[in-house]
Design a protein around this motif. Structure first.
Motif, PDB file in Angstrom:
ATOM      1  N   GLU A  76       0.827  -1.206   0.000  1.00 38.28           N
ATOM      2  CA  GLU A  76       0.000   0.000   0.000  1.00 38.28           C
ATOM      3  C   GLU A  76       0.859   1.253   0.000  1.00 38.28           C
ATOM      4  OE1 GLU A  76      -4.002  -1.574   2.310  1.00 38.28           O
ATOM      5  OE2 GLU A  76      -2.302  -0.846   3.470  1.00 38.28           O
ATOM      6  N   LYS A  77       1.994   1.192   0.665  1.00 40.91           N
ATOM      7  CA  LYS A  77       2.916   2.330   0.622  1.00 40.91           C
ATOM      8  C   LYS A  77       3.435   2.552  -0.793  1.00 40.91           C
ATOM      9  CE  LYS A  77       4.492   1.886   5.419  1.00 40.91           C
ATOM     10  NZ  LYS A  77       5.650   1.659   6.313  1.00 40.91           N
ATOM     11  N   ARG A  78       3.672   1.460  -1.492  1.00 42.08           N
ATOM     12  CA  ARG A  78       4.103   1.597  -2.885  1.00 42.08           C
ATOM     13  C   ARG A  78       3.003   2.180  -3.755  1.00 42.08           C
ATOM     14  NH1 ARG A  78       6.233  -3.712  -1.942  1.00 42.08           N
ATOM     15  NH2 ARG A  78       4.536  -4.587  -3.204  1.00 42.08           N
ATOM     16  N   LEU A  79       1.758   2.095  -3.296  1.00 36.96           N
ATOM     17  CA  LEU A  79       0.626   2.640  -4.041  1.00 36.96           C
ATOM     18  C   LEU A  79       0.442   4.133  -3.769  1.00 36.96           C
ATOM     19  CD1 LEU A  79      -2.068   2.387  -5.658  1.00 36.96           C
ATOM     20  CD2 LEU A  79      -3.150   1.740  -3.495  1.00 36.96           C
ATOM     21  N   VAL A  80       0.520   4.535  -2.503  1.00 35.80           N
ATOM     22  CA  VAL A  80       0.189   5.904  -2.128  1.00 35.80           C
ATOM     23  C   VAL A  80       1.291   6.881  -2.508  1.00 35.80           C
ATOM     24  CG1 VAL A  80      -0.339   7.430  -0.197  1.00 35.80           C
ATOM     25  CG2 VAL A  80      -1.319   5.136  -0.269  1.00 35.80           C
ATOM     26  N   ALA A  81       2.521   6.547  -2.204  1.00 33.90           N
ATOM     27  CA  ALA A  81       3.613   7.496  -2.411  1.00 33.90           C
ATOM     28  C   ALA A  81       3.711   7.973  -3.863  1.00 33.90           C
ATOM     29  CB  ALA A  81       4.936   6.879  -1.951  1.00 33.90           C
ATOM     30  N   PRO A  82       3.716   7.079  -4.865  1.00 36.52           N
ATOM     31  CA  PRO A  82       3.781   7.573  -6.249  1.00 36.52           C
ATOM     32  C   PRO A  82       2.584   8.424  -6.636  1.00 36.52           C
ATOM     33  CG  PRO A  82       4.314   5.237  -6.161  1.00 36.52           C
ATOM     34  CD  PRO A  82       3.766   5.608  -4.827  1.00 36.52           C
ATOM     35  N   LEU A  83       1.401   8.094  -6.116  1.00 34.27           N
ATOM     36  CA  LEU A  83       0.218   8.882  -6.451  1.00 34.27           C
ATOM     37  C   LEU A  83       0.305  10.289  -5.868  1.00 34.27           C
ATOM     38  CD1 LEU A  83      -2.703   6.313  -6.037  1.00 34.27           C
ATOM     39  CD2 LEU A  83      -1.695   7.162  -8.146  1.00 34.27           C
ATOM     40  N   VAL A  84       0.770  10.398  -4.642  1.00 35.03           N
ATOM     41  CA  VAL A  84       0.892  11.717  -4.009  1.00 35.03           C
ATOM     42  C   VAL A  84       1.913  12.576  -4.752  1.00 35.03           C
ATOM     43  CG1 VAL A  84       1.639  12.914  -1.918  1.00 35.03           C
ATOM     44  CG2 VAL A  84       0.145  10.920  -1.750  1.00 35.03           C
TER      45      VAL A  84
END
Length: 255
Positions: free
Chosen positions: A110-118
């Motif tokens: 999930e961290k790999r999901l949120v960080a790039p989106l932000v």
């Protein structure tokens, strides 16, 4: 006894989260105030507004200036612009505080999901604002002022000008988020890449419709927004499958 202990632990956890949220909000506010203080000293509110007014001034007749009809407008408008620019400069710090608050509760995938989106959404928004200022404003103001009859002295009000550029920059910044929207839709399983490719003609028409609504009624401005929206949509289609593979949970990736 055990239920009371668990209830007390839950309350303590909730309070600790509120305290953490308060601390993150305070740190974000400090970052915004620091950026605002720096801009107040250099280059200063007047210089910042002069920079934003340059596209309009360049399209006016030689020697023409904008006007201020409000009593406190010469003070209030540059201050608003300074606060807006300060927010944009402090945006990475503000987003970092948001990320630091939610990161402990996320799984690794999930961290790999949120960080790039932000990060990507922030960069795309800033890119949309920059695109609007450097490439669109000059053409728009030139087009508008060329239609002014010779009997009219074009002297825009600074408050109206601020409202216009803020709405335009917001429109371009939001529309530049198209790749993020595409990636999120695909990642959440709401729609497939194949389906998004199939509706491409409707997306292109929709891009021109949106451009016709949010930009002045000239072909140059509409194409300046519609074409990037279409290209960013295609970019989202290319990135979405890769993003889905990278951010899958380990058990889902093995299936």
């Amino acid at each position: 006894m055990t239920d009371q202990h668990e209830q007390g632990g839950a309350e303590e956890s909730f309070i600790s989260h509120l305290v953490e949220l308060r601390d993150r909000l305070v740190k974000a506010a400090y970052g915004l105030l620091a950026a605002c203080a720096v801009l107040m000293v250099w280059p200063g509110p007047s210089a910042i507004y002069d920079f934003l007014a340059q596209p309009m001034l360049a399209s006016l007749p030689a020697g023409s200036k904008m006007i201020a009809t409000g009593v406190i407008a010469p003070f209030l408008v540059p201050m608003k612009v300074t606060l807006l620019i300060a927010f944009m400069l402090a945006l990475p710090w503000i987003l970092y505080q948001a990320w630091a608050f939610i990161a402990p509760g996320l799984y690794a995938h999930e961290k790999r999901l949120v960080a790039p989106l932000v990060i990507s959404s922030s960069l795309l928004f800033l890119a949309g604002v920059a695109f609007c200022y450097f490439l669109v404003f000059g053409r728009v103001f030139k087009f508008i002022n060329e239609f002014a009859p010779a009997s009219i002295n074009v002297a825009p009000d600074i408050e109206n000008y601020l409202d216009f550029i803020m709405s335009m920059c917001l429109a371009f910044g939001v529309t530049f988020e198209v790749p993020v929207v595409v990636v999120v839709l695909v990642r959440m399983g709401l729609v497939s890449v194949e389906k998004l490719k199939a509706i491409r003609p409707y997306v292109i028409v929709g891009a021109f419709v949106i451009a016709a609504i949010v930009t002045p009624p000239d072909i140059v401005s509409q194409f300046s927004l519609a074409l990037p929206m279409w290209l960013l949509y295609e970019l989202g289609l290319l990135i979405a499958p890769l993003f889905v593979r990278v951010t899958q949970a380990p058990d889902a990736a093995e299936q």
